[in-house]
Design an enzyme around this catalytic site. Structure first.
Site, PDB file in Angstrom:
ATOM      1  N   ASN A   9       0.841  -1.193   0.000  1.00 25.40           N
ATOM      2  CA  ASN A   9       0.000   0.000   0.000  1.00 25.40           C
ATOM      3  C   ASN A   9       0.885   1.256   0.000  1.00 25.40           C
ATOM      4  O   ASN A   9       1.659   1.476   0.928  1.00 25.40           O
ATOM      5  CB  ASN A   9      -0.895  -0.047   1.251  1.00 25.40           C
ATOM      6  CG  ASN A   9      -1.893   1.073   1.261  1.00 25.40           C
ATOM      7  OD1 ASN A   9      -1.513   2.218   1.055  1.00 25.40           O
ATOM      8  ND2 ASN A   9      -3.143   0.773   1.496  1.00 25.40           N
ATOM      9  N   HIS A  12       1.079   6.064   1.874  1.00 25.93           N
ATOM     10  CA  HIS A  12       1.896   6.906   2.757  1.00 25.93           C
ATOM     11  C   HIS A  12       2.902   7.752   1.991  1.00 25.93           C
ATOM     12  O   HIS A  12       3.319   8.802   2.472  1.00 25.93           O
ATOM     13  CB  HIS A  12       2.596   6.042   3.798  1.00 25.93           C
ATOM     14  CG  HIS A  12       1.605   5.331   4.668  1.00 25.93           C
ATOM     15  ND1 HIS A  12       0.816   5.986   5.566  1.00 25.93           N
ATOM     16  CD2 HIS A  12       1.231   4.039   4.719  1.00 25.93           C
ATOM     17  CE1 HIS A  12       0.011   5.120   6.153  1.00 25.93           C
ATOM     18  NE2 HIS A  12       0.247   3.924   5.653  1.00 25.93           N
ATOM     19  N   HIS A  45      -5.457   3.524  -1.779  1.00 23.99           N
ATOM     20  CA  HIS A  45      -6.808   3.876  -1.346  1.00 23.99           C
ATOM     21  C   HIS A  45      -7.115   5.263  -1.898  1.00 23.99           C
ATOM     22  O   HIS A  45      -6.516   6.247  -1.454  1.00 23.99           O
ATOM     23  CB  HIS A  45      -6.854   3.861   0.187  1.00 23.99           C
ATOM     24  CG  HIS A  45      -8.202   4.139   0.761  1.00 23.99           C
ATOM     25  ND1 HIS A  45      -8.436   4.064   2.116  1.00 23.99           N
ATOM     26  CD2 HIS A  45      -9.384   4.475   0.198  1.00 23.99           C
ATOM     27  CE1 HIS A  45      -9.717   4.348   2.347  1.00 23.99           C
ATOM     28  NE2 HIS A  45     -10.302   4.607   1.202  1.00 23.99           N
ATOM     29  N   ARG A  47      -9.272   8.001  -1.567  1.00 27.04           N
ATOM     30  CA  ARG A  47     -10.293   8.432  -0.606  1.00 27.04           C
ATOM     31  C   ARG A  47     -11.165   9.510  -1.203  1.00 27.04           C
ATOM     32  O   ARG A  47     -10.722  10.278  -2.070  1.00 27.04           O
ATOM     33  CB  ARG A  47      -9.624   8.946   0.673  1.00 27.04           C
ATOM     34  CG  ARG A  47      -8.853   7.878   1.434  1.00 27.04           C
ATOM     35  CD  ARG A  47      -8.327   8.433   2.739  1.00 27.04           C
ATOM     36  NE  ARG A  47      -9.381   8.544   3.723  1.00 27.04           N
ATOM     37  CZ  ARG A  47      -9.528   7.717   4.770  1.00 27.04           C
ATOM     38  NH1 ARG A  47      -8.679   6.738   4.975  1.00 27.04           N
ATOM     39  NH2 ARG A  47     -10.508   7.891   5.618  1.00 27.04           N
ATOM     40  N   ARG A  51      -7.213  12.870   0.323  1.00 31.00           N
ATOM     41  CA  ARG A  51      -6.204  13.397   1.244  1.00 31.00           C
ATOM     42  C   ARG A  51      -4.805  12.900   0.921  1.00 31.00           C
ATOM     43  O   ARG A  51      -3.833  13.512   1.321  1.00 31.00           O
ATOM     44  CB  ARG A  51      -6.571  13.087   2.688  1.00 31.00           C
ATOM     45  CG  ARG A  51      -6.314  11.677   3.114  1.00 31.00           C
ATOM     46  CD  ARG A  51      -6.330  11.571   4.624  1.00 31.00           C
ATOM     47  NE  ARG A  51      -7.673  11.644   5.146  1.00 31.00           N
ATOM     48  CZ  ARG A  51      -8.101  10.908   6.180  1.00 31.00           C
ATOM     49  NH1 ARG A  51      -7.270  10.099   6.785  1.00 31.00           N
ATOM     50  NH2 ARG A  51      -9.325  10.998   6.603  1.00 31.00           N
ATOM     51  N   GLU A  72      -8.405   0.305  -3.205  1.00 31.69           N
ATOM     52  CA  GLU A  72      -9.297   0.333  -2.039  1.00 31.69           C
ATOM     53  C   GLU A  72     -10.197   1.554  -2.190  1.00 31.69           C
ATOM     54  O   GLU A  72      -9.723   2.636  -2.537  1.00 31.69           O
ATOM     55  CB  GLU A  72      -8.487   0.496  -0.747  1.00 31.69           C
ATOM     56  CG  GLU A  72      -7.543  -0.640  -0.456  1.00 31.69           C
ATOM     57  CD  GLU A  72      -6.659  -0.367   0.750  1.00 31.69           C
ATOM     58  OE1 GLU A  72      -5.870  -1.254   1.090  1.00 31.69           O
ATOM     59  OE2 GLU A  72      -6.730   0.743   1.324  1.00 31.69           O
ATOM     60  N   THR A 103      -7.941   3.496   8.019  1.00 25.81           N
ATOM     61  CA  THR A 103      -9.203   2.761   8.044  1.00 25.81           C
ATOM     62  C   THR A 103      -9.351   2.067   9.400  1.00 25.81           C
ATOM     63  O   THR A 103      -8.561   1.200   9.745  1.00 25.81           O
ATOM     64  CB  THR A 103      -9.225   1.712   6.910  1.00 25.81           C
ATOM     65  OG1 THR A 103      -8.765   2.352   5.732  1.00 25.81           O
ATOM     66  CG2 THR A 103     -10.615   1.182   6.697  1.00 25.81           C
ATOM     67  N   GLU A 153     -11.002  -9.327   2.863  1.00 19.02           N
ATOM     68  CA  GLU A 153      -9.718  -8.979   3.463  1.00 19.02           C
ATOM     69  C   GLU A 153      -9.987  -8.853   4.956  1.00 19.02           C
ATOM     70  O   GLU A 153     -10.776  -8.005   5.387  1.00 19.02           O
ATOM     71  CB  GLU A 153      -9.154  -7.671   2.898  1.00 19.02           C
ATOM     72  CG  GLU A 153      -7.832  -7.305   3.587  1.00 19.02           C
ATOM     73  CD  GLU A 153      -7.056  -6.194   2.897  1.00 19.02           C
ATOM     74  OE1 GLU A 153      -7.188  -6.023   1.667  1.00 19.02           O
ATOM     75  OE2 GLU A 153      -6.309  -5.492   3.611  1.00 19.02           O
ATOM     76  N   HIS A 192      -3.623  -4.725   7.628  1.00 18.40           N
ATOM     77  CA  HIS A 192      -3.732  -3.614   8.571  1.00 18.40           C
ATOM     78  C   HIS A 192      -2.857  -3.859   9.801  1.00 18.40           C
ATOM     79  O   HIS A 192      -3.049  -4.835  10.518  1.00 18.40           O
ATOM     80  CB  HIS A 192      -5.168  -3.323   9.020  1.00 18.40           C
ATOM     81  CG  HIS A 192      -5.351  -1.859   9.319  1.00 18.40           C
ATOM     82  ND1 HIS A 192      -4.924  -1.299  10.490  1.00 18.40           N
ATOM     83  CD2 HIS A 192      -5.842  -0.851   8.563  1.00 18.40           C
ATOM     84  CE1 HIS A 192      -5.166   0.004  10.455  1.00 18.40           C
ATOM     85  NE2 HIS A 192      -5.708   0.305   9.301  1.00 18.40           N
TER      86      HIS A 192
HETATM   87  N1  PXP Z   1      -5.665  -3.108   3.905  1.00 20.49           N
HETATM   88  C1  PXP Z   1      -6.607  -2.142   3.989  1.00 20.49           C
HETATM   89  C2  PXP Z   1      -7.989  -2.460   3.506  1.00 20.49           C
HETATM   90  C3  PXP Z   1      -6.298  -0.868   4.473  1.00 20.49           C
HETATM   91  O1  PXP Z   1      -7.239   0.080   4.545  1.00 20.49           O
HETATM   92  C4  PXP Z   1      -4.970  -0.601   4.871  1.00 20.49           C
HETATM   93  C5  PXP Z   1      -4.600   0.764   5.397  1.00 20.49           C
HETATM   94  O2  PXP Z   1      -4.591   1.691   4.379  1.00 20.49           O
HETATM   95  C6  PXP Z   1      -4.008  -1.622   4.757  1.00 20.49           C
HETATM   96  C7  PXP Z   1      -4.398  -2.877   4.291  1.00 20.49           C
HETATM   97  C8  PXP Z   1      -2.585  -1.423   5.130  1.00 20.49           C
HETATM   98  O3  PXP Z   1      -2.465  -1.141   6.495  1.00 20.49           O
HETATM   99  P1  PXP Z   1      -1.050  -0.717   7.086  1.00 20.49           P
HETATM  100  O4  PXP Z   1      -0.694   0.593   6.472  1.00 20.49           O
HETATM  101  O5  PXP Z   1      -1.313  -0.639   8.558  1.00 20.49           O
HETATM  102  O6  PXP Z   1      -0.081  -1.795   6.710  1.00 20.49           O
END
Ligand code: PXP
Length: 239
Positions: A9, A12, A45, A47, A51, A72, A103, A153, A192
């Protein structure tokens, strides 16, 4: 046991860019390096409040990606339209609250079933696989199967937050949920809060086919670079 796929993901990276509303660091470049590191999938994601990830990022990544792309998104009409136009390999429906940092908690598939069914049907008809991001609860798993999702998921936040010394119960709940989902013929993903330190027990849950990891990999990448950070996580995902 099946090989485990890694989705990275990259939100960030976009968050850092948006702090200054500038052009760097570019999440599109990050996506290309994630591929170079050997990840199976780029996850982002988009959004509603934009953001971090922007429409431009989605457009460029969908043109350039060689690996799988997982978008996402909230189950809104706008996001459905964007997904149908950009055609990612998969969509993961997630809950979205404007005030949250990330999330928090999974979807409640027991409410608004009609809307979820509509989105799932429209995306599946165009060949996009659809997953539901849910807490490891039987009622949600049953609802996901009934609505017609291809996959769930499983939200691993509770497990991650419990801390390694205290995670036995949370881990058992994850394992039971994965087993149950597979019985309902759902593909099983998880994500997550997973890190280099807490990933190992999750890797050993045989029904899980895909992990989506963001914060920990991008944090490590600040020090060692994205490719190496991805490679190191892949090494820990070997079964
Ligand atoms: N999966 C989903 C559905 C998420 O919303 C997120 C957070 O954006 C992640 C995975 C990844 O989470 P993390 O950044 O804590 O690894």
């Amino acid at each position: 046991m099946k090989r485990l796929r890694l989705g990275v993901n990259i939100d960030h990276v976009a968050t850092l860019r948006e702090v200054r509303k500038t052009i760097e660091p570019d999440p599109v470049s990050a996506a290309m390096l994630v591929e170079q590191g050997g990840a199976d999938q780029i996850t982002f994601h988009l959004r509603e409040d934009r953001r971090h990830i922007q429409n431009r990022d989605v457009r460029l990544i969908s043109e350039m990606a060689q690996t799988l792309v997982n978008q996402e998104m909230a189950a809104t009409a706008e996001m459905q339209e964007i997904a149908l136009a950009m055609h990612p390999d998969s969509v993961t429906l997630v809950p979205e609250k404007r005030e949250e940092l990330t999330t928090e908690g999974g979807l409640n598939l027991l409410g608004d079933t009609k809307r979820y069914s509509e989105v799932v049907m429209a995306l599946k008809e165009s060949g996009i696989k659809v997953a539901a991001f849910i807490d490891p609860e039987l009622s949600q798993i049953k609802a996901a199967a009934k609505i017609g999702f291809d996959a769930i998921e499983i939200h691993t936040g509770e497990y991650a937050n419990a801390g390694l010394g205290n995670s036995k119960d949370a881990l058992r709940i994850l394992g039971d949920a994965a087993k149950m989902a597979a019985k309902y013929n759902l593909h099983v993903h998880a994500g997550h809060g997973l890190t280099y330190h807490n990933i190992h027990p999750v890797v050993l849950i045989p029904e899980i086919e895909e992990l989506n990891i963001g914060h920990s990999i991008i944090s490590r990448a600040v020090f060692v670079g994205i490719e190496r950070a991805v490679r190191e996580m892949i090494e820990l995902m070997k079964r």
